[in-house]
Design an enzyme around this catalytic site. Structure first.
Site, PDB file in Angstrom:
ATOM      1  N   GLU A   1      29.748  -9.244  54.201  1.00 20.91           N
ATOM      2  CA  GLU A   1      28.400  -9.813  54.076  1.00 20.91           C
ATOM      3  C   GLU A   1      27.359  -9.036  54.888  1.00 20.91           C
ATOM      4  O   GLU A   1      26.759  -9.572  55.814  1.00 20.91           O
ATOM      5  CB  GLU A   1      28.411 -11.279  54.530  1.00 20.91           C
TER       6      GLU A   1
HETATM    7  C1  TNX Z   1      32.283 -16.513  54.296  1.00 22.65           C
HETATM    8  S1  TNX Z   1      34.944 -15.050  54.189  1.00 22.65           S
HETATM    9  C2  TNX Z   1      32.499 -15.760  55.428  1.00 22.65           C
HETATM   10  C3  TNX Z   1      32.527 -16.415  56.751  1.00 22.65           C
HETATM   11  C4  TNX Z   1      32.172 -17.873  56.658  1.00 22.65           C
HETATM   12  C5  TNX Z   1      32.855 -18.475  55.469  1.00 22.65           C
HETATM   13  C6  TNX Z   1      32.663 -19.945  55.330  1.00 22.65           C
HETATM   14  C7  TNX Z   1      34.050 -14.053  54.888  1.00 22.65           C
HETATM   15  C8  TNX Z   1      34.578 -12.714  54.912  1.00 22.65           C
HETATM   16  N1  TNX Z   1      32.859 -14.437  55.385  1.00 22.65           N
HETATM   17  O1  TNX Z   1      31.678 -15.750  57.646  1.00 22.65           O
HETATM   18  O2  TNX Z   1      32.557 -18.508  57.828  1.00 22.65           O
HETATM   19  O3  TNX Z   1      32.402 -17.840  54.299  1.00 22.65           O
HETATM   20  O4  TNX Z   1      33.460 -20.467  54.319  1.00 22.65           O
END
Ligand code: TNX
Length: 521
Positions: free
Chosen positions: A344
């Site tokens: 992300e």
């Molecule tokens: C996505 S899974 C994220 C996390 C959050 C999560 C909550 C991922 C690689 N990144 O930073 O905590 O969703 O469900």
């Protein structure tokens, strides 16, 4: 061997599951078969299990645990674990023996056999009314054999202090080995901190289900959780906060080493993750030189991620800090893996992002570790030794195509931080509602186009802690769903069926109750 003769005798019950397509409605309560309440039920389902419930091994005060004269400290550790589990019946210390002639009639014997056909983590378990034998290639295999014994015993085995426990195990033969080498859970101690004692409790619980990786998410926007001696502000500043604004916390290096060692004693390898270059607000608050303007961003304690929390990847200032972090964590992590996060990432150009990842791979490798990252990293020019973890983004097949290995953690099946259903108070819902059946009903070997089973290292159930404040909240979301994931990772696909798993899970809830686990739906 006595136990071999027993196998030729009456086999009353065969609990080997068959490939079944029968389905039960997801929400129907499944009754616990009365027959089973005096014994246990095994999760994950072994590859082959034949039980004769008309004959039993009864653990009593004459029971003695044996290992070979030359057994190493890991084998002794497993034997002691078994003895503690059977307390207070097994009165004698673990005994070392050179040959069978010297052993007591009522015995449990753990043997390493380098030529055991059941793989590195497999075992064979023979139970007769007089003797139990576990044979494995490695101490891990012996440990899994012990966990199977534990689950064949009634849930009262978990009430170590209870008087007059009746510990009986059905006779039989079990031959078992895992489908995947990677059977993990990840624990986010960044959004809400969890002290070492609670982490160890999870380690104990996970090891009951033969889970062998604990991925610790040690940093995020809301907090930094691991002492880095050369960069003390990371914990002195970044460790102070967490989601919701209450005080955070962190592991000292001694705490971390202790957790790693405790996990190793349960055959669980700790995989540390420091999320970069995004999800880095706590680090940027601690060391403003990680930002492009060298101005510390505001502290962030909400759910979600601030778009600004991305390190200044073009700045030479950030790499000495990153190198210190990777070096110190690698030095106190005996396992071969270091997880860089990498998920992300807003604001960076594609070239900036990919260049950063390739640089990270060089840094991680230079400290002797194999890199892991979330699937977002797959488009970079990665080594086939690097491991990519699928969660949501659609890129993991790129890594399989270059011969790399993939860990499967698909959001809609594996995310233990999702709500069970619309009535669940805790949890998020971006990946959907997730019941134990949702966790159970998918095949990691065929789930993603372009990712054949041969590219799948295994499975991992991520647990993110945005909504989990107390340890009971963590337990509520993690259990019982992680148990379903344990079977996905261990049991061959053709032996898995919800109709077989559901009654065992209901029985498993009795065990979780005895363990004091605040299991959810
Ligand atoms: C996505 S899974 C994220 C996390 C959050 C999560 C909550 C991922 C690689 N990144 O930073 O905590 O969703 O469900």
């Amino acid at each position: 061997m006595k136990s071999e003769r027993m196998i030729g005798a009456r086999l009353v019950v065969t609990l080997v599951a068959v490939a079944a397509c029968t389905s039960t409605p997801a929400t129907a309560p499944v009754p616990v078969p009365a027959r089973l309440t005096q014994f246990g039920e095994v999760i994950p389902l072994p590859v082959s299990m034949q039980l004769d419930t008309s004959r039993v091994f009864r653990v009593d005060t004459s029971t003695v645990v044996y290992i070979n004269e030359s057994a190493d400290s890991a084998v002794l550790g497993v034997a002691k674990y078994l003895r503690t589990m059977l307390a207070p019946y097994v009165r004698q210390d673990v005994q070392r023996v050179a040959s069978s002639s010297a052993i007591a009639t009522k015995n449990i014997r753990l043997t390493i056999d380098p030529s055991s056909p059941n793989g590195d983590e497999g075992y064979a378990l023979d139970i007769s009314p007089e003797a139990i034998a576990i044979v494995a290639k490695s101490p891990a295999g012996l440990f899994y054999g012990v966990q199977t014994i534990r689950q064949l015993l009634p849930p009262s085995i978990e009430n170590v202090g209870a008087v007059n426990r009746r510990l009986i195990i059905p006779a039989g033969r079990i031959v078992d080995s895992p489908r995947f080498t990677w059977r993990g859970m990840s624990l986010d101690v960044a959004r809400h901190f969890l002290p070492p004692g609670d982490v160890k409790r999870f380690i104990d619980l996970l090891s009951l289900y033969k889970i062998n990786r604990l991925h610790l998410h040690l940093s995020d926007d809301q907090g930094w959780r691991i002492e880095i001696k050369s960069r003390p502000a990371l914990t002195a500043v970044g460790g102070l906060t967490q989601v919701g604004g209450a005080a955070g916390g962190f592991f000292t290096q001694d705490d971390y080493r202790d957790i790693v060692q405790y996990a190793a004693s349960r055959f669980i390898t700790v995989v540390p993750e420091i999320d970069m270059p995004a999800h880095s607000n706590a680090a940027m608050v601690s060391y403003p030189e990680l930002t492009c303007d060298h101005i510390a961003p505001p502290v962030y304690t909400s759910v979600g991620a601030p778009r600004s929390a991305v390190m200044c990847v073009d700045s030479a200032n950030i790499y000495p800090i990153i190198d210190d972090i990777v070096r110190e964590i690698s030095a106190m992590t005996p396992g071969p893996w270091y997880h860089i996060g990498g998920d992300e990432v807003p604001r960076l150009t594609r070239t900036q992002y990919l260049t950063f990842l390739e640089r990270m791979q060089t840094i991680v490798n230079s400290h002797g570790k194999q890199m892991i990252g979330w699937a977002d990293i797959a488009p970079a020019n990665l080594s086939a030794m690097t491991i990519v973890q699928h969660w949501s983004t659609d890129s993991v097949q790129l890594h399989a195509a270059r011969g790399g290995k993939v860990i499967m953690s698909p959001g809609p099946h594996a995310y233990l931080d999702m709500k069970y259903d619309s009535a669940t108070i805790l949890g998020l819902k971006w990946a959907g509602f997730i019941t134990p059946r949702t966790v159970y009903d998918w095949d990691p070997g065929t789930y993603r186009a372009g990712v054949p089973e041969s590219a799948v290292l295994g499975v991992e159930a991520p647990f993110w802690s945005e909504t989990a404040v107390r340890p009971e909240d963590f337990e509520f979301l993690i259990f019982p769903r992680v148990i379903a994931m344990a079977e996905v990772g261990w049991t061959p696909q053709n032996l898995r069926a919800w109709s077989s798993f559901a009654p065992r899970l209901e029985f498993g809830r009795l065990r979780l109750k005895a363990l004091g686990v605040n299991a959810g739906n």
